[in-house]
Design a protein around this motif. Structure first.
Motif, PDB file in Angstrom:
ATOM      1  N   PRO A 175    -108.786 -84.914 -94.138  1.00 20.90           N
ATOM      2  CA  PRO A 175    -108.579 -84.955 -95.588  1.00 20.90           C
ATOM      3  C   PRO A 175    -108.769 -83.568 -96.206  1.00 20.90           C
ATOM      4  O   PRO A 175    -109.470 -82.716 -95.664  1.00 20.90           O
ATOM      5  CB  PRO A 175    -109.672 -85.926 -96.067  1.00 20.90           C
ATOM      6  N   PHE A 176    -108.136 -83.365 -97.337  1.00 20.97           N
ATOM      7  CA  PHE A 176    -108.365 -82.131 -98.076  1.00 20.97           C
ATOM      8  C   PHE A 176    -109.850 -82.039 -98.423  1.00 20.97           C
ATOM      9  O   PHE A 176    -110.461 -83.046 -98.822  1.00 20.97           O
ATOM     10  CB  PHE A 176    -107.545 -82.113 -99.357  1.00 20.97           C
ATOM     11  N   PRO A 177    -110.481 -80.881 -98.275  1.00 21.88           N
ATOM     12  CA  PRO A 177    -111.909 -80.770 -98.602  1.00 21.88           C
ATOM     13  C   PRO A 177    -112.172 -81.156-100.056  1.00 21.88           C
ATOM     14  O   PRO A 177    -111.570 -80.588-100.969  1.00 21.88           O
ATOM     15  CB  PRO A 177    -112.204 -79.286 -98.352  1.00 21.88           C
ATOM     16  N   LEU A 205    -106.966 -88.782-107.613  1.00 15.24           N
ATOM     17  CA  LEU A 205    -105.960 -87.814-107.213  1.00 15.24           C
ATOM     18  C   LEU A 205    -106.221 -87.299-105.801  1.00 15.24           C
ATOM     19  O   LEU A 205    -105.288 -87.106-105.008  1.00 15.24           O
ATOM     20  CB  LEU A 205    -105.937 -86.654-108.212  1.00 15.24           C
ATOM     21  N   TRP A 206    -107.491 -87.090-105.463  1.00 16.71           N
ATOM     22  CA  TRP A 206    -107.853 -86.637-104.119  1.00 16.71           C
ATOM     23  C   TRP A 206    -107.439 -87.670-103.080  1.00 16.71           C
ATOM     24  O   TRP A 206    -106.811 -87.336-102.062  1.00 16.71           O
ATOM     25  CB  TRP A 206    -109.359 -86.380-104.065  1.00 16.71           C
ATOM     26  N   HIS A 207    -107.765 -88.934-103.307  1.00 15.80           N
ATOM     27  CA  HIS A 207    -107.352 -89.985-102.370  1.00 15.80           C
ATOM     28  C   HIS A 207    -105.829 -90.066-102.281  1.00 15.80           C
ATOM     29  O   HIS A 207    -105.264 -90.255-101.194  1.00 15.80           O
ATOM     30  CB  HIS A 207    -107.919 -91.338-102.819  1.00 15.80           C
ATOM     31  N   PHE A 208    -105.174 -89.952-103.412  1.00 15.57           N
ATOM     32  CA  PHE A 208    -103.720 -90.056-103.451  1.00 15.57           C
ATOM     33  C   PHE A 208    -103.073 -88.951-102.623  1.00 15.57           C
ATOM     34  O   PHE A 208    -102.174 -89.214-101.811  1.00 15.57           O
ATOM     35  CB  PHE A 208    -103.253 -89.970-104.909  1.00 15.57           C
ATOM     36  N   ASN A 218    -114.774 -80.709-101.991  1.00 13.52           N
ATOM     37  CA  ASN A 218    -115.365 -79.668-102.823  1.00 13.52           C
ATOM     38  C   ASN A 218    -114.309 -78.714-103.370  1.00 13.52           C
ATOM     39  O   ASN A 218    -114.329 -78.367-104.563  1.00 13.52           O
ATOM     40  CB  ASN A 218    -116.421 -78.886-102.037  1.00 13.52           C
ATOM     41  N   GLU A 219    -113.392 -78.283-102.510  1.00 10.64           N
ATOM     42  CA  GLU A 219    -112.344 -77.372-102.945  1.00 10.64           C
ATOM     43  C   GLU A 219    -111.391 -78.063-103.924  1.00 10.64           C
ATOM     44  O   GLU A 219    -110.956 -77.456-104.910  1.00 10.64           O
ATOM     45  CB  GLU A 219    -111.563 -76.866-101.731  1.00 10.64           C
ATOM     46  N   PHE A 220    -111.080 -79.312-103.648  1.00 10.40           N
ATOM     47  CA  PHE A 220    -110.194 -80.072-104.516  1.00 10.40           C
ATOM     48  C   PHE A 220    -110.819 -80.225-105.903  1.00 10.40           C
ATOM     49  O   PHE A 220    -110.151 -80.046-106.929  1.00 10.40           O
ATOM     50  CB  PHE A 220    -109.943 -81.447-103.894  1.00 10.40           C
ATOM     51  N   PHE A 221    -112.109 -80.548-105.917  1.00 12.03           N
ATOM     52  CA  PHE A 221    -112.842 -80.725-107.170  1.00 12.03           C
ATOM     53  C   PHE A 221    -112.886 -79.430-107.971  1.00 12.03           C
ATOM     54  O   PHE A 221    -112.641 -79.430-109.191  1.00 12.03           O
ATOM     55  CB  PHE A 221    -114.260 -81.216-106.859  1.00 12.03           C
TER      56      PHE A 221
END
Length: 324
Positions: free
Chosen positions: A182-184, A168-171, A186-189
Motif C-alpha cells: 500500500p501507499f505509505p 482516499l488512501w484506501h481507494f 504517513n506520506e499520503f496524509f
C-alpha cells in the motif's frame, strides 16, 4: 455516437510546460492551475468543459471533492428524479423500474472530467433528455460560466477531512497490484495536509462551494455526509425538495432510502465485480465501509490533531464545521 466537443484548435502542451508540477505518491504528476491541483487528463477536460459546456436550467450538477460520499448521491439523485423508481408497491422488488439494479452509479451521473470531456469521449450530451444529471470534482471557481449563471441546481457533499483522507488512501490502494505494498499512509496524509492531491486543496474546495451556498441557497445545496448518516430520511427529503421533486408520501421516502442504502448498493451484482471502465478502479472500491469515524482505525492521535488544527484554521470565520 459522436462527441459534442469541438475540435481542439490549439495545443495545451505549452501551457502545461509553464504550470507548477509535483509528483503525487509516486503515482502521477499533478499540475497546479489557478490554485488547485489536477492530473493532466482531468485538467484538459476541465479546460474543455469551461470553453464548451452550455448548461440548461433543468440540469443537476453533483459536485464534491474526492471520497466524500459522492457515490451515495450518484444513487440518490437519479432515484429521486425518476418517478418510476419512487412508486411504492406491495414489495420493494428488484425489477426494471429500479435504475440501480442494472447500472453502476457512475453510469447514471456521468463525470465531466472522466467521461464527458475526456479525450476521445463519445458522449453526446446535446441529445440527453432533460433533466440532465452530471457530476464533477471541479472547484466552484473553475465551473463553466453557464453553470453559474443558469438556473441549474448544484448539490455539493463533503465530510470530515480525516475520514476523507483515509477513504482516499484506501481507494487509491485498490488499484495496487497484489505484489505491491500500500501507499505509505504517513506520506499520503502529509500530502493531503499540504493540499497536494487531485482537485485539492480539500479545504479550499469545500470553502468555495460553502460560501456560494450561503449567498445562493436556492442554487447550491450543501450537504455533510455525517448529517446524511445521522438523519438519512430527513436529508433525503431536503434533497428532493431542493431538486423540485418533493415526496408526497413517507413510503416514497422509505423506498428511496432503502434502494440507495449502502448495504444494498454494495451487494447488488452490478457493483460487486469488474472494473469501472473510465476511471480504472474496481467497482467494489466505491463501496468499502460507508461509516463515520473510520479514521480512528488508522490515523494516529498526532495525525488527528494536525489535520484538525489545519481544518479549524482554514474554516475560521466561515461558519462551517466539518469536525466530528
Amino acid at each position: 455516437m459522436a462527441t459534442i466537443n469541438p475540435p481542439k484548435t490549439t495545443s495545451t502542451s505549452a501551457l502545461f510546460d509553464d504550470l507548477p508540477t509535483e509528483k503525487w505518491i509516486n503515482l502521477a504528476n499533478l499540475y497546479q492551475w489557478k490554485g488547485f491541483w489536477y492530473r493532466r487528463p482531468h485538467l484538459e477536460a476541465v479546460m474543455e468543459a469551461r470553453s464548451s459546456f452550455k448548461a440548461r436550467d433543468e440540469d443537476v450538477i453533483l459536485a464534491s471533492s474526492m471520497k466524500t460520499g459522492t457515490t451515495w448521491l450518484k444513487a440518490l439523485i437519479p432515484s429521486i428524479m425518476d418517478p418510476n423508481a419512487r412508486i411504492v408497491g406491495e414489495t420493494n422488488s428488484d425489477d426494471n423500474s429500479d435504475p440501480l439494479v442494472q447500472n453502476f452509479p457512475n453510469v447514471l451521473i456521468p463525470s465531466f472530467e472522466i467521461q464527458i470531456f475526456a479525450e476521445n469521449s463519445t458522449y453526446n450530451i446535446l441529445d440527453m433528455p432533460s433533466p440532465r444529471l452530471f457530476r464533477t470534482h471541479m472547484p466552484y471557481a473553475m465551473l463553466p460560466d453557464s453553470i453559474k449563471t443558469s438556473g441549474c441546481k448544484i448539490v455539493y457533499i463533503t465530510r470530515d477531512p480525516k475520514d476523507t483522507v483515509l477513504s482516499l488512501w484506501h481507494f487509491m490502494n485498490s488499484i495496487r497490484k497484489p505484489e505491491e505494498r500500500p501507499f505509505p499512509l504517513n506520506e499520503f496524509f502529509e500530502s493531503f495536509c499540504k493540499g497536494l492531491h487531485p482537485f485539492g486543496p480539500f479545504h479550499d474546495h469545500v470553502l468555495g462551494y460553502w460560501k456560494e451556498s450561503m449567498m445562493r441557497p436556492e442554487k447550491i445545496l450543501f450537504l455533510r455526509y455525517e448529517d446524511m448518516k445521522r438523519d438519512t430520511s430527513g436529508q433525503v427529503k431536503k434533497l428532493a425538495s431542493f431538486l423540485g421533486r418533493p415526496f408526497a408520501k413517507e413510503e416514497e421516502v422509505a423506498k428511496v432510502v432503502w434502494m440507495c442504502s449502502f448495504e444494498r448498493l454494495k451487494n447488488l451484482e452490478v457493483n460487486k465485480n469488474g472494473v469501472e471502465p473510465d476511471a480504472g478502479f474496481p467497482k467494489s472500491a466505491y463501496f468499502r465501509l460507508g461509516v463515520v469515524g473510520d479514521w480512528k482505525n488508522s490515523l494516529s492521535m498526532e495525525m488527528k490533531k494536525q489535520l484538525d488544527e489545519i481544518t479549524c484554521n482554514k474554516l475560521e470565520g466561515s461558519g462551517l464545521d466539518l469536525l466530528n
